[in-house]
Write a protein that holds these residues in place. Structure first.
Motif, short mmCIF file in Angstrom:
data_model
loop_
_atom_site.label_atom_id
_atom_site.label_comp_id
_atom_site.label_asym_id
_atom_site.label_seq_id
_atom_site.Cartn_x
_atom_site.Cartn_y
_atom_site.Cartn_z
N ARG A 79 0.78 -1.33 0.16
CA ARG A 79 0.00 -0.35 -0.09
C ARG A 79 1.31 1.48 0.11
O ARG A 79 1.18 1.99 0.96
CB ARG A 79 -1.14 -0.16 1.56
N GLU A 81 0.22 4.30 -0.65
CA GLU A 81 0.06 5.33 -0.05
C GLU A 81 -0.13 5.87 1.31
O GLU A 81 0.15 6.62 2.07
CB GLU A 81 -1.68 5.47 -0.06
N GLU A 153 -2.42 6.12 -7.49
CA GLU A 153 -3.16 4.84 -7.31
C GLU A 153 -4.17 4.70 -6.50
O GLU A 153 -5.05 4.12 -7.38
CB GLU A 153 -2.17 3.54 -6.82
N VAL A 154 -4.18 5.23 -5.02
CA VAL A 154 -5.80 5.23 -4.49
C VAL A 154 -6.82 5.78 -5.41
O VAL A 154 -8.22 5.04 -5.38
CB VAL A 154 -5.37 5.96 -3.23
N LYS A 157 -7.71 3.34 -8.54
CA LYS A 157 -8.24 2.77 -8.00
C LYS A 157 -10.17 3.04 -7.92
O LYS A 157 -10.92 1.59 -8.22
CB LYS A 157 -7.98 2.13 -6.77
N ASP A 162 -7.04 -3.07 -9.10
CA ASP A 162 -5.70 -3.41 -9.09
C ASP A 162 -4.81 -4.30 -8.68
O ASP A 162 -4.36 -4.68 -7.68
CB ASP A 162 -5.46 -2.43 -7.41
#
Length: 264
Positions: A79, A81, A153-154, A157, A162
């Motif tokens: 993750r 983030e 990316e979050v 998504k 993902d």
């Protein structure tokens, strides 16, 4: 001929087709040379990739203790983030985390069965996409650290998966999608913090040719802990998987830290 040692993920060389190598302590094997040959894989134990002790593997080639103590498998790996090195805040080891997190990262779209979004270090291009079994991949943004890549990316998504559907990837069930067109619609979807890095004119677009003689119609995953010895004719290599004639597939990366003998 026999090759013995601790399994790690196959090393790859980008080409047409991609070349695959298994690296052991005292030898290496060009796996492409085994295509259309019958091979035997025998499982005999474990060796942690971190402490080298002969302890049962928990995850990602690490024993239980190392998995929960090594900075190489912190939560920010899966993750991005959650990365905090840009703030000077340690998760497990700030020196290690700074080296990995504070370097250029790529946010990308990859086509393995459907379009997925992901993050990788720039130094892992195109290796990361080969390991996933992507048929194509395109760079969306290059960012200066892992945190910015993670929050991007979050956001994406919400619109793309993902994860890779490994069964569809291995049966070559792939949607027909034009990745540059997908990239063109992303500028409005990414966070404001990274919009300055978006460059539609930069089309870093890869297409991959895997050494596969025959794709399976249906796949069965090989678990060496349940089947200690497996024999089969190798028909292909894709992602980190070996594909056998009877539909059996073996995820080499999932078996990192396993001690094996490969007989040809």
């Amino acid at each position: 001929m026999q090759y013995e040692g601790v399994l790690t993920k196959m090393q790859t060389e980008f080409g047409s087709p991609i070349q695959y190598y298994m690296i052991f302590e005292n030898s290496f094997l060009n796996v492409n040379q085994l295509l259309d040959k019958t091979i035997e894989i025998s499982f005999s134990g474990y060796q942690c990739l971190n402490c080298n002790k002969k302890k049962k593997i928990f995850r990602q080639g690490f024993c239980y203790d190392c998995f929960y103590s090594s900075p190489a498998v912190g939560d920010w790996i899966m993750r991005p983030e959650l990365s905090t090195a840009h703030l000077g805040i340690a998760d497990r080891d700030l020196d290690y985390e700074s080296r990995v997190q504070l370097q250029p990262h790529i946010v990308y779209l990859a086509l393995s069965c459907e379009v997925k979004v992901g993050v990788t270090r720039k130094t892992q291009v195109p290796t990361r996409w080969i390991d996933q079994g992507a048929s194509e991949a395109i760079t969306v943004l290059e960012l200066p650290n892992r945190y910015l890549a993670g929050i991007t990316e979050v956001a994406l998504k919400e619109h793309f998966s993902d994860k890779t559907n490994w069964r569809k990837m291995l049966t070559n069930d792939i949607l027909c999608i034009h990745l540059p067109d997908e990239k063109a619609r992303l500028e409005e979807l990414i966070p404001d913090e990274v919009k300055e890095f978006f460059d539609l004119a930069h089309q870093d677009h890869y297409v991959f040719d895997y050494p596969v003689l025959q794709y399976p119609k249906k796949v069965t995953s090989l678990n060496l802990e349940k089947t200690n010895v497996f024999t089969g004719k190798l028909k292909g290599i894709k992602g980190q998987y070996l594909l056998f004639e009877d539909g059996t597939v073996f995820n080499v990366r999932n078996a990192e830290g396993y001690v094996v003998t490969i007989s040809v």
